[in-house]
Design a protein around this motif. Structure first.
Motif, PDB file in Angstrom:
ATOM      1  N   VAL A 210     146.691  33.802 -41.420  1.00 15.96           N
ATOM      2  CA  VAL A 210     146.452  34.437 -42.674  1.00 15.96           C
ATOM      3  C   VAL A 210     145.051  34.423 -42.817  1.00 15.96           C
ATOM      4  O   VAL A 210     144.069  33.495 -42.963  1.00 15.96           O
ATOM      5  CB  VAL A 210     146.943  33.735 -43.946  1.00 15.96           C
ATOM      6  CG1 VAL A 210     146.502  34.320 -45.411  1.00 15.96           C
ATOM      7  CG2 VAL A 210     148.568  33.557 -43.811  1.00 15.96           C
ATOM      8  N   ASN A 211     144.474  35.655 -43.048  1.00 16.93           N
ATOM      9  CA  ASN A 211     143.061  36.016 -43.043  1.00 16.93           C
ATOM     10  C   ASN A 211     142.653  36.074 -44.393  1.00 16.93           C
ATOM     11  O   ASN A 211     143.372  36.959 -45.196  1.00 16.93           O
ATOM     12  CB  ASN A 211     142.546  37.030 -42.253  1.00 16.93           C
ATOM     13  CG  ASN A 211     142.549  36.868 -40.918  1.00 16.93           C
ATOM     14  OD1 ASN A 211     142.424  35.706 -40.135  1.00 16.93           O
ATOM     15  ND2 ASN A 211     143.076  37.938 -40.074  1.00 16.93           N
ATOM     16  N   PHE A 212     141.532  35.472 -44.905  1.00 19.27           N
ATOM     17  CA  PHE A 212     141.115  35.861 -46.405  1.00 19.27           C
ATOM     18  C   PHE A 212     139.773  35.568 -46.444  1.00 19.27           C
ATOM     19  O   PHE A 212     139.055  35.026 -45.410  1.00 19.27           O
ATOM     20  CB  PHE A 212     141.849  34.737 -47.293  1.00 19.27           C
ATOM     21  CG  PHE A 212     141.594  33.292 -47.173  1.00 19.27           C
ATOM     22  CD1 PHE A 212     140.802  32.462 -47.751  1.00 19.27           C
ATOM     23  CD2 PHE A 212     142.293  32.511 -46.131  1.00 19.27           C
ATOM     24  CE1 PHE A 212     140.433  31.052 -47.606  1.00 19.27           C
ATOM     25  CE2 PHE A 212     142.093  31.324 -45.941  1.00 19.27           C
ATOM     26  CZ  PHE A 212     141.271  30.503 -46.625  1.00 19.27           C
ATOM     27  N   GLN A 213     139.167  35.903 -47.493  1.00 12.37           N
ATOM     28  CA  GLN A 213     137.543  35.621 -47.606  1.00 12.37           C
ATOM     29  C   GLN A 213     137.387  35.070 -49.087  1.00 12.37           C
ATOM     30  O   GLN A 213     138.130  35.244 -50.071  1.00 12.37           O
ATOM     31  CB  GLN A 213     137.034  37.195 -47.816  1.00 12.37           C
ATOM     32  CG  GLN A 213     137.142  37.825 -46.457  1.00 12.37           C
ATOM     33  CD  GLN A 213     136.590  39.383 -46.667  1.00 12.37           C
ATOM     34  OE1 GLN A 213     136.567  40.023 -47.570  1.00 12.37           O
ATOM     35  NE2 GLN A 213     135.959  39.797 -45.246  1.00 12.37           N
ATOM     36  N   VAL A 214     136.142  34.405 -48.884  1.00 14.26           N
ATOM     37  CA  VAL A 214     135.889  33.549 -50.152  1.00 14.26           C
ATOM     38  C   VAL A 214     134.485  33.970 -50.748  1.00 14.26           C
ATOM     39  O   VAL A 214     133.723  34.222 -49.625  1.00 14.26           O
ATOM     40  CB  VAL A 214     135.876  31.964 -49.876  1.00 14.26           C
ATOM     41  CG1 VAL A 214     135.319  31.226 -50.932  1.00 14.26           C
ATOM     42  CG2 VAL A 214     137.093  31.518 -49.583  1.00 14.26           C
ATOM     43  N   ALA A 215     134.255  34.448 -51.976  1.00 19.30           N
ATOM     44  CA  ALA A 215     132.898  34.772 -52.435  1.00 19.30           C
ATOM     45  C   ALA A 215     131.979  33.696 -52.123  1.00 19.30           C
ATOM     46  O   ALA A 215     132.092  32.604 -52.320  1.00 19.30           O
ATOM     47  CB  ALA A 215     132.871  35.161 -53.672  1.00 19.30           C
ATOM     48  N   GLU A 216     130.813  33.986 -51.661  1.00 24.29           N
ATOM     49  CA  GLU A 216     129.660  33.251 -51.505  1.00 24.29           C
ATOM     50  C   GLU A 216     129.343  32.292 -52.573  1.00 24.29           C
ATOM     51  O   GLU A 216     128.942  31.019 -52.545  1.00 24.29           O
ATOM     52  CB  GLU A 216     128.336  33.942 -50.873  1.00 24.29           C
ATOM     53  CG  GLU A 216     127.779  34.886 -52.138  1.00 24.29           C
ATOM     54  CD  GLU A 216     126.696  35.742 -51.264  1.00 24.29           C
ATOM     55  OE1 GLU A 216     126.251  35.423 -50.148  1.00 24.29           O
ATOM     56  OE2 GLU A 216     126.266  36.641 -51.805  1.00 24.29           O
ATOM     57  N   ARG A 217     129.275  32.859 -53.861  1.00 28.17           N
ATOM     58  CA  ARG A 217     129.061  32.114 -55.131  1.00 28.17           C
ATOM     59  C   ARG A 217     130.132  30.984 -55.175  1.00 28.17           C
ATOM     60  O   ARG A 217     129.814  29.789 -55.508  1.00 28.17           O
ATOM     61  CB  ARG A 217     128.933  32.967 -56.410  1.00 28.17           C
ATOM     62  CG  ARG A 217     128.793  32.050 -57.454  1.00 28.17           C
ATOM     63  CD  ARG A 217     128.408  33.038 -58.720  1.00 28.17           C
ATOM     64  NE  ARG A 217     129.768  33.891 -58.974  1.00 28.17           N
ATOM     65  CZ  ARG A 217     129.876  34.681 -59.880  1.00 28.17           C
ATOM     66  NH1 ARG A 217     128.919  35.053 -60.630  1.00 28.17           N
ATOM     67  NH2 ARG A 217     131.268  35.435 -59.840  1.00 28.17           N
ATOM     68  N   ALA A 218     131.332  31.440 -55.072  1.00 29.53           N
ATOM     69  CA  ALA A 218     132.565  30.359 -55.220  1.00 29.53           C
ATOM     70  C   ALA A 218     132.506  29.174 -54.119  1.00 29.53           C
ATOM     71  O   ALA A 218     132.633  28.260 -54.179  1.00 29.53           O
ATOM     72  CB  ALA A 218     133.959  31.094 -55.089  1.00 29.53           C
ATOM     73  N   ALA A 267     127.827  42.979 -46.491  1.00 31.21           N
ATOM     74  CA  ALA A 267     128.300  44.006 -47.255  1.00 31.21           C
ATOM     75  C   ALA A 267     129.032  43.751 -48.295  1.00 31.21           C
ATOM     76  O   ALA A 267     129.099  44.432 -49.473  1.00 31.21           O
ATOM     77  CB  ALA A 267     129.113  45.114 -46.541  1.00 31.21           C
ATOM     78  N   THR A 268     129.870  42.522 -48.240  1.00 28.24           N
ATOM     79  CA  THR A 268     130.851  42.135 -49.442  1.00 28.24           C
ATOM     80  C   THR A 268     130.391  40.861 -50.064  1.00 28.24           C
ATOM     81  O   THR A 268     130.914  40.626 -51.100  1.00 28.24           O
ATOM     82  CB  THR A 268     132.391  42.067 -48.773  1.00 28.24           C
ATOM     83  OG1 THR A 268     132.291  41.008 -47.706  1.00 28.24           O
ATOM     84  CG2 THR A 268     132.806  43.531 -48.299  1.00 28.24           C
ATOM     85  N   GLY A 269     129.364  40.041 -49.238  1.00 29.50           N
ATOM     86  CA  GLY A 269     129.203  38.933 -50.057  1.00 29.50           C
ATOM     87  C   GLY A 269     130.257  37.766 -49.775  1.00 29.50           C
ATOM     88  O   GLY A 269     130.217  37.181 -50.660  1.00 29.50           O
ATOM     89  N   THR A 270     131.009  37.969 -48.682  1.00 26.73           N
ATOM     90  CA  THR A 270     132.038  36.887 -48.803  1.00 26.73           C
ATOM     91  C   THR A 270     131.956  36.193 -47.206  1.00 26.73           C
ATOM     92  O   THR A 270     131.635  36.734 -46.228  1.00 26.73           O
ATOM     93  CB  THR A 270     133.558  37.602 -48.869  1.00 26.73           C
ATOM     94  OG1 THR A 270     133.562  38.708 -47.937  1.00 26.73           O
ATOM     95  CG2 THR A 270     133.627  38.095 -50.244  1.00 26.73           C
ATOM     96  N   LEU A 271     132.500  35.111 -47.063  1.00 30.03           N
ATOM     97  CA  LEU A 271     132.912  34.499 -46.038  1.00 30.03           C
ATOM     98  C   LEU A 271     134.310  34.454 -45.343  1.00 30.03           C
ATOM     99  O   LEU A 271     135.206  34.198 -45.944  1.00 30.03           O
ATOM    100  CB  LEU A 271     132.357  32.944 -46.396  1.00 30.03           C
ATOM    101  CG  LEU A 271     132.451  32.198 -44.838  1.00 30.03           C
ATOM    102  CD1 LEU A 271     131.475  32.427 -44.105  1.00 30.03           C
ATOM    103  CD2 LEU A 271     132.368  30.648 -45.331  1.00 30.03           C
ATOM    104  N   PRO A 272     134.382  35.282 -44.199  1.00 33.43           N
ATOM    105  CA  PRO A 272     135.680  35.143 -43.594  1.00 33.43           C
ATOM    106  C   PRO A 272     136.198  33.794 -43.204  1.00 33.43           C
ATOM    107  O   PRO A 272     135.508  33.023 -42.711  1.00 33.43           O
ATOM    108  CB  PRO A 272     135.685  36.188 -42.587  1.00 33.43           C
ATOM    109  CG  PRO A 272     134.272  36.704 -42.886  1.00 33.43           C
ATOM    110  CD  PRO A 272     133.519  35.846 -43.558  1.00 33.43           C
ATOM    111  N   ILE A 273     137.522  33.293 -43.656  1.00 35.08           N
ATOM    112  CA  ILE A 273     138.066  32.302 -43.342  1.00 35.08           C
ATOM    113  C   ILE A 273     139.726  32.663 -42.833  1.00 35.08           C
ATOM    114  O   ILE A 273     140.284  33.615 -43.142  1.00 35.08           O
ATOM    115  CB  ILE A 273     138.273  31.411 -44.415  1.00 35.08           C
ATOM    116  CG1 ILE A 273     136.800  31.142 -44.962  1.00 35.08           C
ATOM    117  CG2 ILE A 273     138.826  30.054 -44.170  1.00 35.08           C
ATOM    118  CD1 ILE A 273     136.623  30.144 -46.124  1.00 35.08           C
TER     119      ILE A 273
END
Length: 391
Positions: A210-218, A267-273
């Motif tokens: 399951v691929n998801f992304q977490v915002a850098e601020r969070a 581009a999205t400011g998120t970290l892929p996990i």
């Protein structure tokens, strides 16, 4: 006439006496206004274990596009479309006639190479015996040596050609490289297949990614909270992940994080996990949108208030607080994540203060009210079921 005059006189005296009694008596006290009644709740600091919900997308742990490696006519397909197949199962057969003939030809060439090498070796051995007696020249011996080495190389070349022909022949049968679920066939029996033609797709459903992304601020907030609340360094393996399926039901297996990207997407400011789940019943398929419920590995204390007490205006979110005299005060508050029916208070309220949760429409700041303490109804998993989204 005289009797009537006396009667009127008596009534007049009684009327005047009544007025005098009324004037001399005390006036009735005005009725005191009733205070509005409201239901209050006491803000309390409680131990919580945060959970965050993030939308993710399932992805097969192995996703293979089966392609042909040779050219030929497709003779048959041996699988049922959409079925599960095992690694090594036969999927397609391509006409092998051309490749059988090629292998036979290369084997004949190999036999010729062996014969030429054997003759060269025998001539070289004969020359080696004759050279000391001067029966042949050194130049002739050099030619015999060259011939022996050349024919030996010819054997190696012919053997490689045979192996190549055998490999090409093996490609006429296409086998499943992994265990998984096969797609529909992209070619039909009788088609002329060319190299690199897509024939089918095979996906491995166990385990499921399951691929998801977490915002850098969070992400930064989570790391800071963990470092404050935990007495040890938090490892990825400490994070427990549950999963909610598209129909709202909870998946019966928990997962774990097995990959964290080494950079934030600019581009999205998120970290892929990526998280991995067992999928023994093969309930999940690639491409599904699911909700990941990520539980914090540490517990912490937080001030919680009911969501019903929170109002909002142009100044922001606020609550109505009662002081010791049951007077109403408006208090601006900063709120964090939600936990079930409660909201976490970051600032603006202290532990033990009373807030109005019902009857808000009857009050305003500065008035006195009659406070009734709220009866708390147990709520299942109140302190571990937030509705916030980390992304």
């Amino acid at each position: 006439m005289a009797a009537q005059t006396v009667s009127k006189f008596k009534w007049g005296i009684l009327f005047i006496a009544g007025l005098q009694l009324t004037a001399c008596g005390e006036a009735p006290a005005p009725r005191q206004a009733m205070l509005p009644s409201v239901i209050v709740n006491t803000a309390k600091t409680e131990e919580i274990q945060s959970k965050t919900e993030i939308v993710g997308r399932t992805n097969a742990s192995e996703d293979v596009t089966i392609k042909s490696q040779i050219q030929g006519q497709l003779l048959k397909r041996t699988f049922v479309e959409g079925d599960d197949v095992e690694a090594g199962d036969l999927l397609f057969e391509i006409d092998p006639a051309t490749y059988v003939a090629e292998l036979a030809q290369q084997k004949a060439v190999l036999k010729q190479a062996f014969a030429s090498r054997d003759v060269a070796v025998m001539n070289w051995e004969r020359g080696r015996r004759l050279l000391p007696d001067g029966m042949i020249s050194a130049q002739d011996m050099d030619e015999l040596t060259t011939r022996k080495l050349t024919t030996a190389a010819g054997v190696v070349q012919a053997e490689a050609a045979v192996q190549g022909a055998e490999l090409q022949l093996s490609y006429t049968k296409v086998y499943a490289p992994i265990s998984g679920r096969i797609s529909n066939a992209m070619v039909s029996t009788g088609d002329i297949i060319t190299p690199n033609s897509d024939m089918a797709n095979l996906v491995q459903l166990q385990p499921m990614w399951v691929n998801f992304q977490v915002a850098e601020r969070a992400l930064i907030n989570a790391k800071q909270n963990f470092s404050k609340a935990a007495d040890r360094e938090i490892q990825i393996s400490d994070i427990v992940i549950s999963l909610r399926l598209p129909n709202g039901s909870m998946f019966n297996e928990t997962g774990f994080i097995d990959f964290v990207s080494n950079r934030v997407d600019a581009a999205t400011g998120t970290l892929p996990i990526r998280a991995t789940f067992k999928n023994g019943e093969k309930m999940m398929l690639p491409g599904m949108f699911v909700t990941l419920v990520i539980e914090s590995p540490v517990k912490e204390n937080a001030l919680l208030i009911p969501q019903a007490a929170v109002q909002e205006d142009q100044q922001g979110r606020f609550v109505m607080v009662l002081n010791d005299q049951d007077m109403v005060e408006k208090r601006i508050v900063e709120l964090g994540e939600r936990f079930g029916i409660d909201w976490r208070v970051i600032s603006g309220l202290n532990d033990g203060e009373r807030i109005v949760v019902d009857g808000l429409q009857k009050i305003r700041p500065g008035i006195q009210v009659k406070a009734v303490e709220q009866e708390v109804v147990p709520f299942q998993d109140t302190k571990s079921s937030p509705n916030n989204n980390a992304s």
